[in-house]
Each structure stands twice: as structure tokens, then as C-alpha cells.
Design a protein around this motif. Sequence first.
Motif, PDB file in Angstrom:
ATOM      1  N   LEU A  55      38.704  -8.030 -13.727  1.00 44.31           N
ATOM      2  CA  LEU A  55      37.695  -8.142 -14.777  1.00 44.31           C
ATOM      3  C   LEU A  55      37.118  -9.553 -14.859  1.00 44.31           C
ATOM      4  CD1 LEU A  55      39.425  -6.022 -17.577  1.00 44.31           C
ATOM      5  CD2 LEU A  55      37.611  -5.326 -16.005  1.00 44.31           C
ATOM      6  N   ARG A 114      40.223   5.442 -15.504  1.00 41.49           N
ATOM      7  CA  ARG A 114      39.483   4.745 -16.566  1.00 41.49           C
ATOM      8  C   ARG A 114      38.769   3.514 -16.021  1.00 41.49           C
ATOM      9  NH1 ARG A 114      41.213   0.389 -19.194  1.00 41.49           N
ATOM     10  NH2 ARG A 114      43.297   0.728 -18.316  1.00 41.49           N
ATOM     11  N   LEU A 115      39.423   2.785 -15.122  1.00 39.16           N
ATOM     12  CA  LEU A 115      38.815   1.577 -14.560  1.00 39.16           C
ATOM     13  C   LEU A 115      37.625   1.916 -13.666  1.00 39.16           C
ATOM     14  CD1 LEU A 115      42.029  -0.488 -13.746  1.00 39.16           C
ATOM     15  CD2 LEU A 115      40.482  -0.724 -15.688  1.00 39.16           C
ATOM     16  N   GLU A 117      35.482   4.306 -14.237  1.00 35.68           N
ATOM     17  CA  GLU A 117      34.357   4.505 -15.151  1.00 35.68           C
ATOM     18  C   GLU A 117      33.788   3.163 -15.607  1.00 35.68           C
ATOM     19  OE1 GLU A 117      35.736   6.896 -18.323  1.00 35.68           O
ATOM     20  OE2 GLU A 117      35.984   8.717 -17.114  1.00 35.68           O
ATOM     21  N   SER A 118      34.671   2.204 -15.903  1.00 36.46           N
ATOM     22  CA  SER A 118      34.198   0.881 -16.316  1.00 36.46           C
ATOM     23  C   SER A 118      33.429   0.201 -15.188  1.00 36.46           C
ATOM     24  CB  SER A 118      35.387   0.017 -16.741  1.00 36.46           C
ATOM     25  OG  SER A 118      36.094   0.608 -17.816  1.00 36.46           O
ATOM     26  N   ASP A 121      29.916   1.863 -14.836  1.00 32.42           N
ATOM     27  CA  ASP A 121      29.000   1.451 -15.893  1.00 32.42           C
ATOM     28  C   ASP A 121      28.562  -0.007 -15.714  1.00 32.42           C
ATOM     29  OD1 ASP A 121      29.395   3.981 -16.887  1.00 32.42           O
ATOM     30  OD2 ASP A 121      30.878   3.371 -18.394  1.00 32.42           O
ATOM     31  N   TRP A 122      29.497  -0.857 -15.286  1.00 30.08           N
ATOM     32  CA  TRP A 122      29.142  -2.261 -15.084  1.00 30.08           C
ATOM     33  C   TRP A 122      28.108  -2.410 -13.977  1.00 30.08           C
ATOM     34  CZ3 TRP A 122      29.559  -5.430 -10.799  1.00 30.08           C
ATOM     35  CH2 TRP A 122      29.351  -6.801 -11.019  1.00 30.08           C
TER      36      TRP A 122
END
Length: 276
Positions: A55, A114-115, A117-118, A121-122
Motif C-alpha cells: 500500500l 479483498r486486496l 478489489e482495492s 479500484d485504485w
Amino acid sequence: MAVAALAVLALVGSLAGMSVLLSRDALPGDALYGIKRTAEAASLGLTFGDEPKALKHLEFASARLSEIETLARRYPDPADAPVGGYLTALTDFDNDAVAGSRQLIALGTGSDGRLLESLRDWSKAQASRLRQVSAQLPEAARNRQHASRALLDGITERASGLLARMDCYQITSGSYDDIGALPATGPCEVKDPAPASSAAPTVPAPPGDPGAPTGPEIPSPPVPSAEPTPQLPLLPVPGATVSVPAPTRDPAPAAGTTTTPPLIDLPSLLPGLGIG
């Protein structure tokens, strides 16, 4: 000498801290931009854990796009814009985007997705930002930004493809590229769902009473007997005095008759006990 050395160290520390503080708003091509990048590398080295580091890479990549947007506002005429600054920001953006996506893909395919999806989107958000500012870039930077946009489109497509196979036994193909693991191309064999928990058995209601609630039967309380309990004979208590009532006197018998004294009925005594 010791005092002078401490003073020099304090001066150097204060100057370094002030330089880092001033470099926070530095742009590619500025004198303090190298200090800014060095501080970011130190911050990354002090970050522990694969997910926080991934991240952090994406955070640095987003900062490079912010610098490009600031350069576009500062130099509205593309002919006067520093081409080298744009190219440096785009190169650093690609490096951080690749490093962050590779780590997040490895973590996302090994968990619940989940990561992924993040990451998807990023990448969509950064591609939209780069597309909006592309018209204000110099020609050389405009040609270079096509490679960054293609990289973002590849990250979005990779994250979406891996998300589509999260319910399959085989998610990745075992092959990798700069972005990360490639999704498997074979048929998707869906994983077996978790077995549902068995419900507790219920006790059916007795026939003739459909509205009665189901559940374990409760025993009825015992019904007392209607017959009276026989009264036990009284036993003399040791040391107690038993009084015998005196016989009642009958009227005098007639002449020529013989009278028999009445019998006295005494309760039975325990062996060895007397009457006081």
C-alpha cells in the motif's frame, strides 16, 4: 571538542529535518526533490508487513500523479513545461505501481480477494486522473504517458481476471510477469461449499393438537391419592406420664344381680417401659 561535535551534530540534524520538511512539496526537477525521494525510501524501509509495504508503494505512485497535476497547473503552456520533470515522475510512477500491484496480487490470491478489489479500484482511479491531465502535457511526456496508462489498464484487467477465479480451485496459472501472477485459463472447477450446520431435531406435537408447541415433553406432577393415610398408633414416650381415666359409676345394681367391673383398654407399651 565534545561540545563542538555535539553542536555540529545538532545543527546537521536540524538542517536535515528542515530539508525533509521543505521537500514535501518539491516537484521533479527541483533541488529538494532528491531529498523527498530519499525520505520516502526511508519511510518504506521502516514499514513492516507485506500489505503495508504494498500500500505504501501505491501511495507513492499516487503522489507522482499529484506532482504531474501540479506541474500541469504551474506550466499551463506545454512549451514552457519541464519535460524532464514529467518523464521522471512517470518513470517513478510506473516503478511504484508495478511493485505495489505485484505484492497485492500475491496477497490477494492467497486470501479472500479483498486486496484485489482495492487494487482494481485504485488502478481505475489513477487511469482516470492520468487521462484528464494528458492534454496539458508536453508532446514527449504525452507520448510517454501512454505506457503508464497501458500499465494501469493491465493492472485493472489482471485484478478483475483473478477476482473472477476466486471461487475456483486453480486461481493462477503459475506464470508471472511484471504486474504479478497470471490467472489460470482452464475451466473453473468451483470449490465445494462449506457443509451447512445440521439443525436440532424437534419433537412433533401430539395428534389432535396442531397448535401445540414442539419441544421436549415435561412430566406432569404426581396426583395425590384420594385415600386417607392410616393413622399410626401412638407410642409412649420414655419419661412421659400416662393417665388412665377413672371408670364411671353406674347406678346401683338391682337386688339379686352381680356386677362385673368394666374393663380398661390400655395402649400397648414398648418392652422395658413402665407407666409412671
